[in-house]
Design a protein around this motif. Structure first.
Motif, PDB file in Angstrom:
ATOM      1  N   LEU A  29     -25.145  18.991 -26.183  1.00 18.39           N
ATOM      2  CA  LEU A  29     -23.985  18.376 -25.527  1.00 18.39           C
ATOM      3  C   LEU A  29     -24.379  17.109 -24.765  1.00 18.39           C
ATOM      4  O   LEU A  29     -23.633  16.121 -24.764  1.00 18.39           O
ATOM      5  N   ILE A  30     -25.545  17.133 -24.145  1.00 19.52           N
ATOM      6  CA  ILE A  30     -26.026  15.931 -23.448  1.00 19.52           C
ATOM      7  C   ILE A  30     -26.280  14.812 -24.458  1.00 19.52           C
ATOM      8  O   ILE A  30     -25.900  13.664 -24.245  1.00 19.52           O
ATOM      9  N   LEU A  31     -26.911  15.154 -25.570  1.00 17.60           N
ATOM     10  CA  LEU A  31     -27.194  14.161 -26.602  1.00 17.60           C
ATOM     11  C   LEU A  31     -25.904  13.607 -27.213  1.00 17.60           C
ATOM     12  O   LEU A  31     -25.798  12.402 -27.455  1.00 17.60           O
ATOM     13  N   LEU A  32     -24.923  14.473 -27.441  1.00 16.55           N
ATOM     14  CA  LEU A  32     -23.634  13.997 -27.954  1.00 16.55           C
ATOM     15  C   LEU A  32     -23.012  12.985 -27.002  1.00 16.55           C
ATOM     16  O   LEU A  32     -22.493  11.949 -27.425  1.00 16.55           O
ATOM     17  N   LYS A  33     -23.064  13.283 -25.706  1.00 15.79           N
ATOM     18  CA  LYS A  33     -22.518  12.369 -24.697  1.00 15.79           C
ATOM     19  C   LYS A  33     -23.241  11.025 -24.768  1.00 15.79           C
ATOM     20  O   LYS A  33     -22.615   9.961 -24.724  1.00 15.79           O
ATOM     21  N   ALA A  34     -24.559  11.062 -24.890  1.00 16.28           N
ATOM     22  CA  ALA A  34     -25.341   9.825 -24.948  1.00 16.28           C
ATOM     23  C   ALA A  34     -24.998   8.999 -26.191  1.00 16.28           C
ATOM     24  O   ALA A  34     -25.058   7.774 -26.160  1.00 16.28           O
ATOM     25  N   LYS A  35     -24.624   9.671 -27.265  1.00 16.58           N
ATOM     26  CA  LYS A  35     -24.272   8.991 -28.510  1.00 16.58           C
ATOM     27  C   LYS A  35     -22.780   8.661 -28.576  1.00 16.58           C
ATOM     28  O   LYS A  35     -22.288   8.181 -29.593  1.00 16.58           O
ATOM     29  N   ASN A  36     -22.053   8.933 -27.470  1.00 16.60           N
ATOM     30  CA  ASN A  36     -20.604   8.681 -27.392  1.00 16.60           C
ATOM     31  C   ASN A  36     -19.792   9.488 -28.392  1.00 16.60           C
ATOM     32  O   ASN A  36     -18.799   9.014 -28.951  1.00 16.60           O
ATOM     33  N   PHE A  37     -20.226  10.740 -28.606  1.00 15.91           N
ATOM     34  CA  PHE A  37     -19.467  11.667 -29.434  1.00 15.91           C
ATOM     35  C   PHE A  37     -19.099  12.889 -28.602  1.00 15.91           C
ATOM     36  O   PHE A  37     -19.660  13.123 -27.525  1.00 15.91           O
ATOM     37  N   THR A  38     -18.162  13.663 -29.107  1.00  7.79           N
ATOM     38  CA  THR A  38     -17.703  14.861 -28.398  1.00  7.79           C
ATOM     39  C   THR A  38     -17.750  16.066 -29.326  1.00  7.79           C
ATOM     40  O   THR A  38     -17.904  15.922 -30.545  1.00  7.79           O
ATOM     41  N   LEU A  39     -17.566  17.228 -28.723  1.00  3.32           N
ATOM     42  CA  LEU A  39     -17.460  18.453 -29.524  1.00  3.32           C
ATOM     43  C   LEU A  39     -16.313  18.341 -30.524  1.00  3.32           C
ATOM     44  O   LEU A  39     -16.410  18.826 -31.645  1.00  3.32           O
ATOM     45  N   LYS A  40     -15.229  17.706 -30.093  1.00  2.00           N
ATOM     46  CA  LYS A  40     -14.073  17.555 -30.987  1.00  2.00           C
ATOM     47  C   LYS A  40     -14.445  16.764 -32.234  1.00  2.00           C
ATOM     48  O   LYS A  40     -13.993  17.086 -33.332  1.00  2.00           O
ATOM     49  N   ASP A  41     -15.276  15.737 -32.078  1.00  2.00           N
ATOM     50  CA  ASP A  41     -15.725  14.963 -33.241  1.00  2.00           C
ATOM     51  C   ASP A  41     -16.462  15.859 -34.242  1.00  2.00           C
ATOM     52  O   ASP A  41     -16.244  15.765 -35.451  1.00  2.00           O
ATOM     53  N   ILE A  42     -17.321  16.715 -33.718  1.00  2.00           N
ATOM     54  CA  ILE A  42     -18.099  17.610 -34.585  1.00  2.00           C
ATOM     55  C   ILE A  42     -17.190  18.676 -35.184  1.00  2.00           C
ATOM     56  O   ILE A  42     -17.313  19.033 -36.358  1.00  2.00           O
ATOM     57  N   GLU A  43     -16.262  19.180 -34.369  1.00  2.00           N
ATOM     58  CA  GLU A  43     -15.310  20.182 -34.842  1.00  2.00           C
ATOM     59  C   GLU A  43     -14.491  19.639 -36.006  1.00  2.00           C
ATOM     60  O   GLU A  43     -14.236  20.345 -36.980  1.00  2.00           O
ATOM     61  N   GLU A  44     -14.079  18.371 -35.936  1.00  2.00           N
ATOM     62  CA  GLU A  44     -13.282  17.777 -37.007  1.00  2.00           C
ATOM     63  C   GLU A  44     -14.059  17.724 -38.324  1.00  2.00           C
ATOM     64  O   GLU A  44     -13.503  17.931 -39.402  1.00  2.00           O
ATOM     65  N   ILE A  45     -15.361  17.450 -38.220  1.00  2.00           N
ATOM     66  CA  ILE A  45     -16.186  17.448 -39.443  1.00  2.00           C
ATOM     67  C   ILE A  45     -16.258  18.851 -40.039  1.00  2.00           C
ATOM     68  O   ILE A  45     -16.081  19.042 -41.243  1.00  2.00           O
ATOM     69  N   LEU A  46     -16.474  19.839 -39.176  1.00  2.00           N
ATOM     70  CA  LEU A  46     -16.543  21.220 -39.666  1.00  2.00           C
ATOM     71  C   LEU A  46     -15.217  21.661 -40.276  1.00  2.00           C
ATOM     72  O   LEU A  46     -15.193  22.330 -41.304  1.00  2.00           O
ATOM     73  N   LEU A  47     -14.112  21.260 -39.644  1.00  2.00           N
ATOM     74  CA  LEU A  47     -12.790  21.602 -40.176  1.00  2.00           C
ATOM     75  C   LEU A  47     -12.560  20.946 -41.529  1.00  2.00           C
ATOM     76  O   LEU A  47     -12.043  21.563 -42.447  1.00  2.00           O
ATOM     77  N   SER A  48     -12.984  19.689 -41.667  1.00  2.00           N
ATOM     78  CA  SER A  48     -12.790  19.000 -42.958  1.00  2.00           C
ATOM     79  C   SER A  48     -13.633  19.653 -44.054  1.00  2.00           C
ATOM     80  O   SER A  48     -13.209  19.722 -45.195  1.00  2.00           O
ATOM     81  N   ARG A  49     -14.796  20.158 -43.698  1.00  2.00           N
ATOM     82  CA  ARG A  49     -15.638  20.846 -44.670  1.00  2.00           C
ATOM     83  C   ARG A  49     -15.039  22.194 -45.072  1.00  2.00           C
ATOM     84  O   ARG A  49     -15.274  22.684 -46.169  1.00  2.00           O
ATOM     85  N   ASN A  50     -14.257  22.783 -44.162  1.00  2.00           N
ATOM     86  CA  ASN A  50     -13.682  24.098 -44.393  1.00  2.00           C
ATOM     87  C   ASN A  50     -12.430  24.039 -45.269  1.00  2.00           C
ATOM     88  O   ASN A  50     -11.971  25.038 -45.753  1.00  2.00           O
ATOM     89  N   ARG A  51     -11.863  22.853 -45.443  1.00  2.00           N
ATOM     90  CA  ARG A  51     -10.605  22.726 -46.205  1.00  2.00           C
ATOM     91  C   ARG A  51     -10.874  22.899 -47.649  1.00  2.00           C
ATOM     92  O   ARG A  51     -11.078  22.735 -48.559  1.00  2.00           O
TER      93      ARG A  51
END
Length: 196
Positions: A174-196
């Motif tokens: 989570l700290i690394l995501l913040k440093a890279k200007n990404f959020t859990l929601k960004d990662i969640e969206e990728i996982l959701l798109s893979r699940n479709r």
């Protein structure tokens, strides 16, 4: 599935709609037996509108339908819980949920907010902020170290150590995501798109 539509004089039971992916409560509506049967048959949520005094399929005007994923009934058989996938925003005000836009997705999202707050406020004495100050290489290295420790503990039989190392990994990620200007929601969206 037994539902007591006769418990109330109007033949209506409350229906709680919850996002199937995030478990966020989206809205509350009412169904009579006819609306329930239509919802079951079509897989899209239909309510009985008390203001229109007729069946009303959510999204019939806006296109923001609610696709049924799971239906359950409470212990008194007088309230329905439907987990659904929303097409778009649910509330007529434009909010994602009728209870506001604030996501209620669980503790990981709360932790993400706390981490972000400590970094944004430059919280002196905070481990989170001090690691952030050390730069992207150090944060990435820490994630790598924690990942290796998870692997090591996975091979042993100490469940407590394994769970603690997994928690450390998530925290540092989570700290690394913040440093890279990404959020859990960004990662969640990728996982959701893979699940479709």
């Amino acid at each position: 599935m037994n539902i007591d539509f006769n418990k109330n004089k109007d033949g209506l039971v409350p229906v709680i709609i919850q996002d199937d992916r995030t478990l966020q409560v989206l809205m509350l509506g009412y169904m009579n037996e006819e609306a329930f049967k239509k919802t079951e048959k079509e897989g899209v949520i239909t309510f009985f509108s008390r203001s229109k005094n007729r069946l009303w399929t959510k999204g019939e005007e806006s296109g923001n339908f609610l696709t049924v994923k799971n239906i359950s009934v409470d212990c008194d058989q007088d309230t329905i819980l439907i987990k659904a996938i929303p097409t778009n925003v649910v509330c007529h005000t434009g909010s994602f949920s009728c209870f506001g836009d604030k996501d209620s997705k669980g503790f990981l999202y709360e932790l993400e907010e706390k981490i972000s707050h400590r970094i944004d406020k430059k919280a002196e004495g905070s481990y989170t902020y001090s690691l952030f100050q050390r730069g992207i290489n150090k944060m990435a290295q820490k994630v790598g170290e924690e990942a290796v420790e998870v692997v090591i503990e996975a091979k042993d039989n100490n469940d407590d150590l394994f769970k603690n190392e997994a928690a450390d990994l998530l925290y540092h990620l989570l700290i690394l995501l913040k440093a890279k200007n990404f959020t859990l929601k960004d990662i969640e969206e990728i996982l959701l798109s893979r699940n479709r």
